[in-house]
Design a protein around this motif. Structure first.
Motif, mmCIF file in Angstrom:
data_model
loop_
_atom_site.group_PDB
_atom_site.id
_atom_site.type_symbol
_atom_site.label_atom_id
_atom_site.label_comp_id
_atom_site.label_asym_id
_atom_site.label_seq_id
_atom_site.Cartn_x
_atom_site.Cartn_y
_atom_site.Cartn_z
ATOM 1 N N TYR A 51 38.331 41.246 43.762
ATOM 2 C CA TYR A 51 38.923 39.931 43.574
ATOM 3 C C TYR A 51 39.205 39.742 42.096
ATOM 4 C CZ TYR A 51 37.299 39.066 48.280
ATOM 5 O OH TYR A 51 37.091 39.153 49.618
ATOM 6 N N CYS A 52 40.332 39.148 41.775
ATOM 7 C CA CYS A 52 40.713 38.880 40.398
ATOM 8 C C CYS A 52 39.700 37.911 39.786
ATOM 9 C CB CYS A 52 42.123 38.290 40.364
ATOM 10 S SG CYS A 52 42.629 37.717 38.735
ATOM 11 N N THR A 53 39.043 38.332 38.733
ATOM 12 C CA THR A 53 38.021 37.508 38.090
ATOM 13 C C THR A 53 38.605 36.215 37.552
ATOM 14 O OG1 THR A 53 36.800 39.504 37.502
ATOM 15 C CG2 THR A 53 36.232 37.507 36.314
ATOM 16 N N SER A 54 39.775 36.277 36.948
ATOM 17 C CA SER A 54 40.404 35.070 36.391
ATOM 18 C C SER A 54 40.732 34.058 37.488
ATOM 19 C CB SER A 54 41.667 35.434 35.618
ATOM 20 O OG SER A 54 41.347 36.241 34.518
ATOM 21 N N CYS A 55 41.249 34.526 38.610
ATOM 22 C CA CYS A 55 41.548 33.633 39.737
ATOM 23 C C CYS A 55 40.269 33.004 40.290
ATOM 24 C CB CYS A 55 42.267 34.391 40.850
ATOM 25 S SG CYS A 55 44.000 34.766 40.520
ATOM 26 N N MET A 56 39.232 33.811 40.452
ATOM 27 C CA MET A 56 37.969 33.304 40.986
ATOM 28 C C MET A 56 37.343 32.274 40.040
ATOM 29 S SD MET A 56 37.280 34.679 43.954
ATOM 30 C CE MET A 56 38.997 34.473 44.333
ATOM 31 N N ASN A 57 37.435 32.515 38.732
ATOM 32 C CA ASN A 57 36.917 31.558 37.759
ATOM 33 C C ASN A 57 37.683 30.243 37.818
ATOM 34 O OD1 ASN A 57 34.947 33.313 36.848
ATOM 35 N ND2 ASN A 57 36.164 34.052 35.135
ATOM 36 N N ALA A 58 39.003 30.316 38.004
ATOM 37 C CA ALA A 58 39.829 29.111 38.103
ATOM 38 C C ALA A 58 39.442 28.293 39.336
ATOM 39 C CB ALA A 58 41.312 29.475 38.147
ATOM 40 N N VAL A 59 39.185 28.950 40.443
ATOM 41 C CA VAL A 59 38.757 28.248 41.669
ATOM 42 C C VAL A 59 37.397 27.606 41.451
ATOM 43 C CG1 VAL A 59 38.027 28.566 44.069
ATOM 44 C CG2 VAL A 59 40.105 29.661 43.252
ATOM 45 N N HIS A 61 36.028 26.700 38.645
ATOM 46 C CA HIS A 61 36.156 25.598 37.685
ATOM 47 C C HIS A 61 36.737 24.354 38.362
ATOM 48 C CE1 HIS A 61 36.566 23.638 33.853
ATOM 49 N NE2 HIS A 61 37.878 23.554 33.987
ATOM 50 N N ALA A 62 37.767 24.531 39.164
ATOM 51 C CA ALA A 62 38.388 23.414 39.872
ATOM 52 C C ALA A 62 37.437 22.809 40.890
ATOM 53 C CB ALA A 62 39.672 23.853 40.546
ATOM 54 N N SER A 64 34.225 22.590 40.745
ATOM 55 C CA SER A 64 33.153 21.836 40.107
ATOM 56 C C SER A 64 33.580 20.391 39.815
ATOM 57 C CB SER A 64 32.688 22.516 38.821
ATOM 58 O OG SER A 64 33.707 22.489 37.852
ATOM 59 N N PHE A 65 34.896 20.138 39.720
ATOM 60 C CA PHE A 65 35.389 18.794 39.489
ATOM 61 C C PHE A 65 35.423 17.965 40.766
ATOM 62 C CE2 PHE A 65 37.370 20.908 35.787
ATOM 63 C CZ PHE A 65 36.813 20.114 34.803
ATOM 64 N N HIS A 66 35.368 18.608 41.920
ATOM 65 C CA HIS A 66 35.486 17.894 43.195
ATOM 66 C C HIS A 66 34.146 17.586 43.834
ATOM 67 C CE1 HIS A 66 39.822 18.221 43.265
ATOM 68 N NE2 HIS A 66 39.710 19.482 42.929
ATOM 69 N N LYS A 67 33.069 17.800 43.119
ATOM 70 C CA LYS A 67 31.742 17.528 43.692
ATOM 71 C C LYS A 67 31.335 16.113 43.449
ATOM 72 C CE LYS A 67 30.028 22.189 43.563
ATOM 73 N NZ LYS A 67 29.037 23.099 43.087
#
Length: 67
Positions: A51-59, A61-62, A64-67
């Protein structure tokens, strides 16, 4: 829910897949150009799938804002 697209990944042992997360426009979250869709079949054997690390980090990060 996120859509994902795989691209072929060349490895020392052969062919693998690298999965990217797509935004609503179909662009990879990491910014990588997704020109073609890797073909996958139920009986296909790949040496490696990642899995693309950058894509997984973006998911992450996003999310964490929806909790």
């Amino acid at each position: 829910m996120h859509n994902m697209r795989a691209e072929h990944l060349a490895t020392k042992a052969g062919v693998g897949l690298l999965w990217h997360v797509l935004d609503r426009d179909g662009s990879a979250l990491c910014g990588r150009e997704m020109n073609s869709k890797a073909t996958t079949t139920a009986d296909a054997a790949y040496d490696r799938e990642d899995y693309c690390t950058s894509c997984m980090n973006a998911v992450g990060h996003a999310s964490s804002f929806h909790k």
